[in-house]
Design a protein around this motif. Structure first.
Motif, PDB file in Angstrom:
ATOM      1  N   SER A   1      -2.150  -5.738  -5.014  1.00 42.52           N
ATOM      2  CA  SER A   1      -2.371  -4.878  -3.854  1.00 42.52           C
ATOM      3  C   SER A   1      -1.456  -3.665  -3.906  1.00 42.52           C
ATOM      4  O   SER A   1      -0.355  -3.728  -4.444  1.00 42.52           O
ATOM      5  N   ILE A   2      -1.934  -2.577  -3.343  1.00 44.19           N
ATOM      6  CA  ILE A   2      -1.095  -1.388  -3.148  1.00 44.19           C
ATOM      7  C   ILE A   2      -1.350  -0.848  -1.744  1.00 44.19           C
ATOM      8  O   ILE A   2      -2.486  -0.759  -1.291  1.00 44.19           O
ATOM      9  N   HIS A   3      -0.254  -0.540  -1.059  1.00 43.00           N
ATOM     10  CA  HIS A   3      -0.331   0.032   0.278  1.00 43.00           C
ATOM     11  C   HIS A   3       1.039   0.602   0.629  1.00 43.00           C
ATOM     12  O   HIS A   3       1.976   0.549  -0.185  1.00 43.00           O
ATOM     13  N   GLY A   4       1.167   1.166   1.808  1.00 44.79           N
ATOM     14  CA  GLY A   4       2.382   1.880   2.188  1.00 44.79           C
ATOM     15  C   GLY A   4       3.625   1.037   2.295  1.00 44.79           C
ATOM     16  O   GLY A   4       4.730   1.575   2.269  1.00 44.79           O
ATOM     17  N   ASN A   5       3.493  -0.288   2.424  1.00 40.47           N
ATOM     18  CA  ASN A   5       4.678  -1.135   2.510  1.00 40.47           C
ATOM     19  C   ASN A   5       5.229  -1.531   1.151  1.00 40.47           C
ATOM     20  O   ASN A   5       6.283  -2.158   1.071  1.00 40.47           O
ATOM     21  N   LYS A   6       4.523  -1.197   0.084  1.00 44.54           N
ATOM     22  CA  LYS A   6       4.986  -1.513  -1.264  1.00 44.54           C
ATOM     23  C   LYS A   6       5.914  -0.402  -1.770  1.00 44.54           C
ATOM     24  O   LYS A   6       5.698   0.781  -1.495  1.00 44.54           O
ATOM     25  N   SER A   7       6.924  -0.786  -2.546  1.00 48.21           N
ATOM     26  CA  SER A   7       7.801   0.218  -3.141  1.00 48.21           C
ATOM     27  C   SER A   7       7.032   1.013  -4.187  1.00 48.21           C
ATOM     28  O   SER A   7       6.006   0.557  -4.710  1.00 48.21           O
ATOM     29  N   GLN A   8       7.533   2.193  -4.492  1.00 50.29           N
ATOM     30  CA  GLN A   8       6.845   3.022  -5.473  1.00 50.29           C
ATOM     31  C   GLN A   8       6.785   2.346  -6.842  1.00 50.29           C
ATOM     32  O   GLN A   8       5.763   2.401  -7.526  1.00 50.29           O
ATOM     33  N   ASN A   9       7.866   1.701  -7.250  1.00 53.20           N
ATOM     34  CA  ASN A   9       7.862   1.009  -8.542  1.00 53.20           C
ATOM     35  C   ASN A   9       6.810  -0.093  -8.571  1.00 53.20           C
ATOM     36  O   ASN A   9       6.115  -0.281  -9.581  1.00 53.20           O
ATOM     37  N   HIS A  10       6.690  -0.830  -7.463  1.00 55.64           N
ATOM     38  CA  HIS A  10       5.696  -1.900  -7.407  1.00 55.64           C
ATOM     39  C   HIS A  10       4.288  -1.325  -7.470  1.00 55.64           C
ATOM     40  O   HIS A  10       3.407  -1.865  -8.163  1.00 55.64           O
ATOM     41  N   ARG A  11       4.048  -0.242  -6.760  1.00 54.63           N
ATOM     42  CA  ARG A  11       2.722   0.376  -6.777  1.00 54.63           C
ATOM     43  C   ARG A  11       2.359   0.857  -8.170  1.00 54.63           C
ATOM     44  O   ARG A  11       1.228   0.681  -8.631  1.00 54.63           O
ATOM     45  N   GLU A  12       3.320   1.440  -8.858  1.00 49.33           N
ATOM     46  CA  GLU A  12       3.053   1.942 -10.204  1.00 49.33           C
ATOM     47  C   GLU A  12       2.790   0.791 -11.173  1.00 49.33           C
ATOM     48  O   GLU A  12       1.898   0.880 -12.028  1.00 49.33           O
ATOM     49  N   ARG A  13       3.568  -0.294 -11.048  1.00 53.46           N
ATOM     50  CA  ARG A  13       3.352  -1.444 -11.923  1.00 53.46           C
ATOM     51  C   ARG A  13       1.979  -2.084 -11.672  1.00 53.46           C
ATOM     52  O   ARG A  13       1.281  -2.479 -12.613  1.00 53.46           O
ATOM     53  N   THR A  14       1.605  -2.189 -10.405  1.00 59.31           N
ATOM     54  CA  THR A  14       0.317  -2.795 -10.074  1.00 59.31           C
ATOM     55  C   THR A  14      -0.834  -1.951 -10.589  1.00 59.31           C
ATOM     56  O   THR A  14      -1.807  -2.474 -11.154  1.00 59.31           O
ATOM     57  N   LEU A  15      -0.737  -0.642 -10.408  1.00 59.44           N
ATOM     58  CA  LEU A  15      -1.785   0.248 -10.915  1.00 59.44           C
ATOM     59  C   LEU A  15      -1.875   0.183 -12.438  1.00 59.44           C
ATOM     60  O   LEU A  15      -2.971   0.182 -13.000  1.00 59.44           O
ATOM     61  N   ALA A  16      -0.722   0.122 -13.099  1.00 64.93           N
ATOM     62  CA  ALA A  16      -0.717   0.033 -14.564  1.00 64.93           C
ATOM     63  C   ALA A  16      -1.379  -1.262 -15.023  1.00 64.93           C
ATOM     64  O   ALA A  16      -2.142  -1.268 -16.004  1.00 64.93           O
ATOM     65  N   ALA A  17      -1.105  -2.361 -14.321  1.00 67.02           N
ATOM     66  CA  ALA A  17      -1.719  -3.643 -14.683  1.00 67.02           C
ATOM     67  C   ALA A  17      -3.225  -3.610 -14.455  1.00 67.02           C
ATOM     68  O   ALA A  17      -4.004  -4.145 -15.257  1.00 67.02           O
TER      69      ALA A  17
END
Length: 457
Positions: A274-290
């Motif tokens: 998941s990605i949303h505003g409560n996720k850290s930027q690093n987490h969002r980038e890792r999730t998108l990369a995966a």
């Protein structure tokens, strides 16, 4: 047939385009590139997935390459502003690919990343800076950069900036910019406030349009499935099991709902993130990369991702919750059928979402084919003043915003959190002790061991 060479781009950029497999310019590129090269201000109306980044990026890079010397410390030659971190990253990545093998320096600054490191990088100056408005203001107030030498300004997805409440920040940033500059503004829709921004930023702009507002890609097969709100999770499971291994993007209206749904899918054996505003930027980038690498089959997102994901492998888009802003539907489903591929988009419509569905069909100019259930007679949307369910975030529609609140959210598109409930009253407006009528969802497994993935029935 028009080619990129016919548009007047430099040999260096033409080599990069050939290496990247770009051979024929899109309609928005054919119209915009010559006008930008000629020095005109430009107002572009184009939907997502039409090649807007190259439409404004290539001519700007062409003009910067002609300068022939590096930028001064803490200066920026071209500033590109976009509403979300994901879109900023996408633009910066594309421009970096275009400038490979040239001395052009592209930087990005976004909320959620180290402000100190970004200031250090800007100390050496940049040819192109891609930024979210909130983080740009942070850096300007720290005097980490100056815009005195900025000759080019691009506002991408201007309508989304309005929806996210960045209008006050845009006015504030305008005071830092020189009067003599070339300004380009791109928008997928044309709300009334766009005219106000255009009047403030553009001078005698040339107007170009690739698609009429609300038009969706012809290669997207759209449909609606009517269902009760409490049955949506199981319905989503059925659709995902019909297409095992195919990348699916699921849009939820709230941050809390997106996270809860992702955990539920994982507990059912799906490879989901998941990605949303409560996720850290690093987490969002890792999730998108995966997700981009195929390690995740399902990505659950709020509208923070609706204009920042450019992943050609996305085959299915599920609107788990219909958007409050009907134009966002166009951007959501535009995440599929990219790079010449086809895609499918299914909207899950509950009785309380009939008004949202009607608004979507008005924007797109066509009714969505029904592939399940039946329309609800006499059903209307919940009034905006009705109590929200426990834990439900504020809807992501247009809102008024103050500069400080936009900065404090780290460029998050979500509004302020709901105010606390009155004494003896729950956050959803009901008396304390009264149970919610919301149908219960299966609980997420507490164990960290993921159950085996389900096989298609």
């Amino acid at each position: 047939m028009t080619t990129f060479a016919d548009l007047g781009l430099s040999p260096n950029l033409l080599k990069s385009l050939e290496r990247l497999g770009f051979d024929t310019p899109t309609p928005i590129q054919k119209q915009a590139i010559p006008q930008v090269l000629a020095g005109h201000d430009l107002m572009g109306l184009a939907q997502t997935g039409t090649g807007k980044t190259a439409a404004f990026g290539l001519p700007l890079l062409n003009r910067i390459l002609d300068i022939g010397h590096p930028p001064q410390p803490r200066t920026v030659r071209a500033l590109i502003m976009a509403p979300t971190r994901e879109l900023v990253a996408q633009i910066a990545d594309h421009l970096t690919q275009f400038t490979k093998g040239t001395p052009v320096k592209v930087l990005k600054v976004i909320g959620g990343a180290s402000l100190h490191k970004q200031a250090e990088a800007l100390a050496r100056g940049a040819d192109v800076l891609v930024a979210t408005p909130g983080r740009l203001i942070d850096l300007l107030e720290r005097r980490a950069l100056t815009l005195d030498a900025t000759g080019y300004l691009v506002l991408d997805e201007a309508d989304q900036m309005l929806d996210m409440g960045f209008i006050h920040l845009l006015r504030q940033i305008a005071r830092y910019l020189p009067h003599k500059r070339q300004t380009l503004m791109f928008s997928a829709t044309m709300p009334k406030l766009i005219d106000e921004i255009a009047d403030a930023y553009l001078r005698n702009p040339v107007k170009v349009a690739a698609n009429p507002p609300g038009k969706t890609a012809d290669r997207i097969e759209q449909a609606v499935h009517f269902t009760n709100q409490g049955d949506k999770a199981k319905l989503l499971e059925d659709y995902l099991l019909k297409h095992p291994g195919e990348a699916a993007l699921v849009f939820n209206r709230t941050k809390h709902g997106a996270e809860k749904l992702m955990k539920l899918l994982v507990s059912w054996g799906f490879s989901a993130g998941s990605i949303h505003g409560n996720k850290s930027q690093n987490h969002r980038e890792r999730t998108l990369a995966a997700f981009r690498a195929g390690e995740l089959d399902v990505l659950v997102a709020t509208d923070v991702a609706a204009r920042g994901i450019d992943i050609p492998l996305v085959r299915h888009v599920y609107n788990y919750d219909l958007p409050n802003v009907p134009d966002n539907y166009v951007h959501r489903i535009g995440r599929t059928a990219r790079a010449g591929a086809s895609g499918k988009a299914v909207a899950f419509c509950a009785p309380a979402e009939m008004d949202e569905l009607k608004a979507i069909e008005k924007v797109t100019g066509q009714p969505l084919p029904v592939i399940g259930g039946a329309p609800y007679e006499g059903a209307t949307a919940r009034p905006s003043h009705a109590p929200r369910r426990p834990g439900q975030d504020k809807p992501q529609g247009p809102r008024k915003s103050r500069p400080q609140s936009a900065r404090s959210q780290g460029d998050k598109p979500h509004g302020a959190k709901p105010q606390g409930a009155k004494p003896g009253q729950r956050s959803d407006g009901k008396p304390a002790g009264q149970r919610s009528s919301r149908p219960a969802q299966p609980k997420v497994a507490a164990s960290g061991n993921r159950p085996p993935r389900r096989q298609p029935r």
